[in-house]
Write a protein that holds these residues in place. Structure first.
Motif, PDB file in Angstrom:
ATOM      1  N   ASP A 288       0.799  -1.216   0.000  1.00  0.00           N
ATOM      2  CA  ASP A 288       0.000   0.000   0.000  1.00  0.00           C
ATOM      3  C   ASP A 288       0.833   1.268   0.000  1.00  0.00           C
ATOM      4  OD1 ASP A 288      -2.577  -1.106  -0.084  1.00  0.00           O
ATOM      5  OD2 ASP A 288      -2.515  -1.544   2.056  1.00  0.00           O
ATOM      6  N   ASP A 289       2.111   1.172   0.382  1.00  0.00           N
ATOM      7  CA  ASP A 289       2.948   2.362   0.439  1.00  0.00           C
ATOM      8  C   ASP A 289       4.411   1.941   0.326  1.00  0.00           C
ATOM      9  OD1 ASP A 289       3.787   1.496   3.052  1.00  0.00           O
ATOM     10  OD2 ASP A 289       2.016   2.448   3.904  1.00  0.00           O
ATOM     11  N   PRO A 290       5.349   2.899   0.209  1.00  0.00           N
ATOM     12  CA  PRO A 290       6.764   2.546   0.067  1.00  0.00           C
ATOM     13  C   PRO A 290       7.319   1.728   1.222  1.00  0.00           C
ATOM     14  CG  PRO A 290       6.406   4.819  -0.619  1.00  0.00           C
ATOM     15  CD  PRO A 290       5.115   4.353  -0.022  1.00  0.00           C
ATOM     16  N   ARG A 291       6.828   1.945   2.443  1.00  0.00           N
ATOM     17  CA  ARG A 291       7.322   1.152   3.581  1.00  0.00           C
ATOM     18  C   ARG A 291       6.923  -0.312   3.437  1.00  0.00           C
ATOM     19  NH1 ARG A 291       5.554   5.978   6.009  1.00  0.00           N
ATOM     20  NH2 ARG A 291       7.187   7.130   7.119  1.00  0.00           N
ATOM     21  N   ALA A 292       5.687  -0.554   3.029  1.00  0.00           N
ATOM     22  CA  ALA A 292       5.238  -1.939   2.822  1.00  0.00           C
ATOM     23  C   ALA A 292       6.009  -2.587   1.677  1.00  0.00           C
ATOM     24  CB  ALA A 292       3.737  -1.961   2.534  1.00  0.00           C
ATOM     25  N   LEU A 293       6.325  -1.817   0.652  1.00  0.00           N
ATOM     26  CA  LEU A 293       7.108  -2.332  -0.472  1.00  0.00           C
ATOM     27  C   LEU A 293       8.492  -2.744   0.001  1.00  0.00           C
ATOM     28  CD1 LEU A 293       7.695  -2.799  -3.483  1.00  0.00           C
ATOM     29  CD2 LEU A 293       8.169  -0.356  -3.692  1.00  0.00           C
ATOM     30  N   ARG A 294       9.117  -1.912   0.805  1.00  0.00           N
ATOM     31  CA  ARG A 294      10.455  -2.212   1.334  1.00  0.00           C
ATOM     32  C   ARG A 294      10.421  -3.457   2.211  1.00  0.00           C
ATOM     33  NH1 ARG A 294      15.323   0.251   2.038  1.00  0.00           N
ATOM     34  NH2 ARG A 294      16.320   0.166   4.084  1.00  0.00           N
ATOM     35  N   PHE A 295       9.375  -3.592   3.015  1.00  0.00           N
ATOM     36  CA  PHE A 295       9.248  -4.772   3.875  1.00  0.00           C
ATOM     37  C   PHE A 295       9.101  -6.040   3.049  1.00  0.00           C
ATOM     38  CE2 PHE A 295       6.306  -7.853   5.725  1.00  0.00           C
ATOM     39  CZ  PHE A 295       6.991  -8.217   6.873  1.00  0.00           C
ATOM     40  N   ARG A 296       8.253  -6.002   2.034  1.00  0.00           N
ATOM     41  CA  ARG A 296       8.015  -7.194   1.217  1.00  0.00           C
ATOM     42  C   ARG A 296       9.284  -7.645   0.501  1.00  0.00           C
ATOM     43  NH1 ARG A 296       4.489 -10.248   3.277  1.00  0.00           N
ATOM     44  NH2 ARG A 296       2.618  -9.106   3.889  1.00  0.00           N
ATOM     45  N   LEU A 297      10.072  -6.706   0.037  1.00  0.00           N
ATOM     46  CA  LEU A 297      11.327  -7.075  -0.607  1.00  0.00           C
ATOM     47  C   LEU A 297      12.290  -7.685   0.403  1.00  0.00           C
ATOM     48  CD1 LEU A 297      11.956  -4.088  -3.047  1.00  0.00           C
ATOM     49  CD2 LEU A 297      11.572  -6.470  -3.676  1.00  0.00           C
ATOM     50  N   ALA A 298      12.378  -7.079   1.598  1.00  0.00           N
ATOM     51  CA  ALA A 298      13.281  -7.601   2.623  1.00  0.00           C
ATOM     52  C   ALA A 298      12.892  -9.011   3.030  1.00  0.00           C
ATOM     53  CB  ALA A 298      13.277  -6.674   3.838  1.00  0.00           C
ATOM     54  N   ALA A 299      11.600  -9.281   3.114  1.00  0.00           N
ATOM     55  CA  ALA A 299      11.123 -10.604   3.523  1.00  0.00           C
ATOM     56  C   ALA A 299      11.325 -11.648   2.428  1.00  0.00           C
ATOM     57  CB  ALA A 299       9.653 -10.535   3.909  1.00  0.00           C
ATOM     58  N   ALA A 300      11.409 -11.200   1.170  1.00  0.00           N
ATOM     59  CA  ALA A 300      11.551 -12.148   0.057  1.00  0.00           C
ATOM     60  C   ALA A 300      12.914 -12.815   0.043  1.00  0.00           C
ATOM     61  CB  ALA A 300      11.300 -11.428  -1.273  1.00  0.00           C
TER      62      ALA A 300
END
Length: 496
Positions: free
Chosen positions: A350-362
């Motif tokens: 939903d936002d840049p923070r969530a995008l950063r989290f999803r990449l880190a978790a991948a």
């Protein structure tokens, strides 16, 4: 058979409790009809969710005790000791009369050292003695002791500190014994309303279990770590709970409790936990002895507002609209300016923070599917999961000597260092990464994250250039420092 008057409410309650026995098939059938007619709709047994509220007194008397018995032995108490410097103050220090004549340093005594004890919680995630906790629980500790649920005590050594995620991994030596350990659950499968238990050591009173529900998911405005997508719960979390386990009713860890929202310091029913999806990547890297490498997107974006959504034809405001793409990043040739990133690996962002989290978790390796909005429709592209490159050696240097930058630690900024510092990787140049307390650099207001652009008019692009320039202007009385801070250029005029 004689007629009998049946109280509908009493009958329903009696059948639910299981103590009413009626003779005669006709009466029993009548009672069943009455009960079913007044009962709330019941979900079908094959409902896909398989989740429901308790519908009988027997179910209301169910207990969390079996879950606690299984999970509690793997949740530990963590005690730390550190030495802190205390500045003694005169009782007259705050008196305006004395300060007028003696100045701001009036009444400051000689600094003294004292030992500070603190406490927190942790979770054993591997029977060989690996414990995960919060970074802020053990940050700066000189001595760490882990106390098990059965009161056994072990000295602990730090295996991994990860300030970006506010996680730390410790190792204790169980001397050949297999320790109780918890397994990670799928935090992405958690839903708002699910029952959870928080286990930890609040206020040092001893191991405590509190219950609640998942209040919200993907909270990004908490400000505790760089990768923000927290699980919010109303299970009571208090000081000392940090690093403890948030477990579901199957006894699996879905989060590490890390923060609370409180004006008083106590629980207000708003607690936050780091999702297990992210915790697992840090723990696995620590156990395997490798650094935590996180995928680099190589793109910069902003949240989609209602106006942006309307202009792009999106059904609703959601996702991250791409504003810049790094020419050497993994997104080059995959994403372009104006694309809206809607999902990473099937998970909504939903936002840049969530995008950063999803990449880190991948994690690093392979590709992941990215769902985007382009040309008025949803599309799927493949993004390689690679680490940010160190395009220029960081060349870390500590500035010393008689100059206003003395006490600053500087380095060459590359995409790799930018990822470590939580920056977007588009900037280049010389960055300040640390400032010594009480140094000239601290006195002029220099901060970690500042970019050193120029000294006395000379442009600088490398850490070595800064050192050379400082040596060249060593004898000058006037200094002109040009900095870039949060996208703005600042100029400091200094006189020795």
């Amino acid at each position: 058979m004689s007629k009998r008057v049946i109280d509908r409410d009493r009958c329903a309650a009696a059948l639910t409790a299981g103590w009413l026995h009626v003779r005669g098939l006709a009466v029993a059938w009548t009672i069943a009809v009455v009960v079913l007619a007044g009962a709330a709709p019941v979900m079908a047994a094959d409902d896909a969710t398989a989740k429901r509220v308790p519908d009988s007194r027997t179910e209301m008397q169910l207990s969390f005790a079996p879950v606690v018995r299984a999970a509690a032995p793997a949740v530990v108490n963590i005690y730390t000791r550190r030495t802190v410097v205390v500045q003694q103050r005169s009782p007259f220090f705050d008196d305006p009369f004395f300060r007028r004549f003696f100045g701001d340093r009036m009444g400051l005594g000689r600094p003294s050292e004292r030992v500070q004890n603190s406490l927190g919680s942790g979770v054993i995630v591997d029977g060989r003695g690996f414990v995960v906790t919060n970074n802020h629980v053990i940050d700066g500790a000189e001595q760490i002791t882990v106390v098990l649920n059965d009161r056994r005590e072990f000295p602990a050594e730090v295996v991994r500190l990860d300030a970006q995620t506010d996680l730390a991994v410790l190792k204790i030596d169980p001397e050949g014994a297999e320790l109780p350990a918890l397994t990670f659950g799928d935090s992405d499968a958690v839903e708002v309303g699910d029952l959870v238990l928080a286990i930890g050591n609040p206020f040092g009173v001893g191991q405590t279990v509190t219950s609640g529900i998942v209040s919200a998911l993907a909270r990004t405005m908490v400000g505790v770590s760089d990768f923000q997508s927290f699980i919010q719960t109303d299970a009571a979390i208090n000081p000392g709970n940090s690093g403890g386990a948030l477990v579901t009713l199957d006894g699996r860890v879905v989060g590490i409790n890390t923060a609370i929202f409180s004006r008083s310091g106590g629980s207000n029913g708003i607690g936050f936990a780091i999702p297990a999806t992210l915790v697992r990547t840090v723990v696995q890297a620590a156990i395997e002895g490798r650094p935590v490498a996180r995928p680099w997107l190589g793109a910069r974006g902003q949240p989609v507002t209602a106006d942006i959504a309307e202009s792009l034809g999106l059904p609703r405001p959601s996702g991250v609209v791409v504003s810049h793409v790094h020419p050497e990043g993994p997104a080059a040739g995959v994403l372009k300016r104006g694309d809206v990133i809607l999902e990473i690996g099937g998970r909504v962002v939903d936002d840049p923070r969530a995008l950063r989290f999803r990449l880190a978790a991948a994690g690093i390796g392979g590709d992941t599917e990215v769902t985007i909005w382009r040309d008025g429709r949803r599309q799927t592209v493949s993004l390689p999961l690679v680490a940010a490159p160190e395009t220029v050696a960081r060349d870390e240097r500590e500035i010393s000597g008689a100059n206003p930058l003395a006490g600053a630690k500087i380095a060459n900024l590359s995409p790799a260092l930018a990822e470590e510092l939580g920056l977007d990787g588009f900037e280049e140049g010389v960055i300040v990464i640390d400032i010594a307390r009480g140094s000239p650099a601290a006195a002029i207001g220099l901060r970690p994250g500042d970019m050193i652009v120029a000294i006395n008019g000379a442009k600088l692009s490398r850490a070595a250039d800064v050192v050379s320039r400082l040596a060249a202007v060593q004898g000058e009385r006037r200094w002109r420092l040009t900095l870039r801070r949060e996208g703005r250029e600042l100029t400091l005029e200094l006189v020795r």
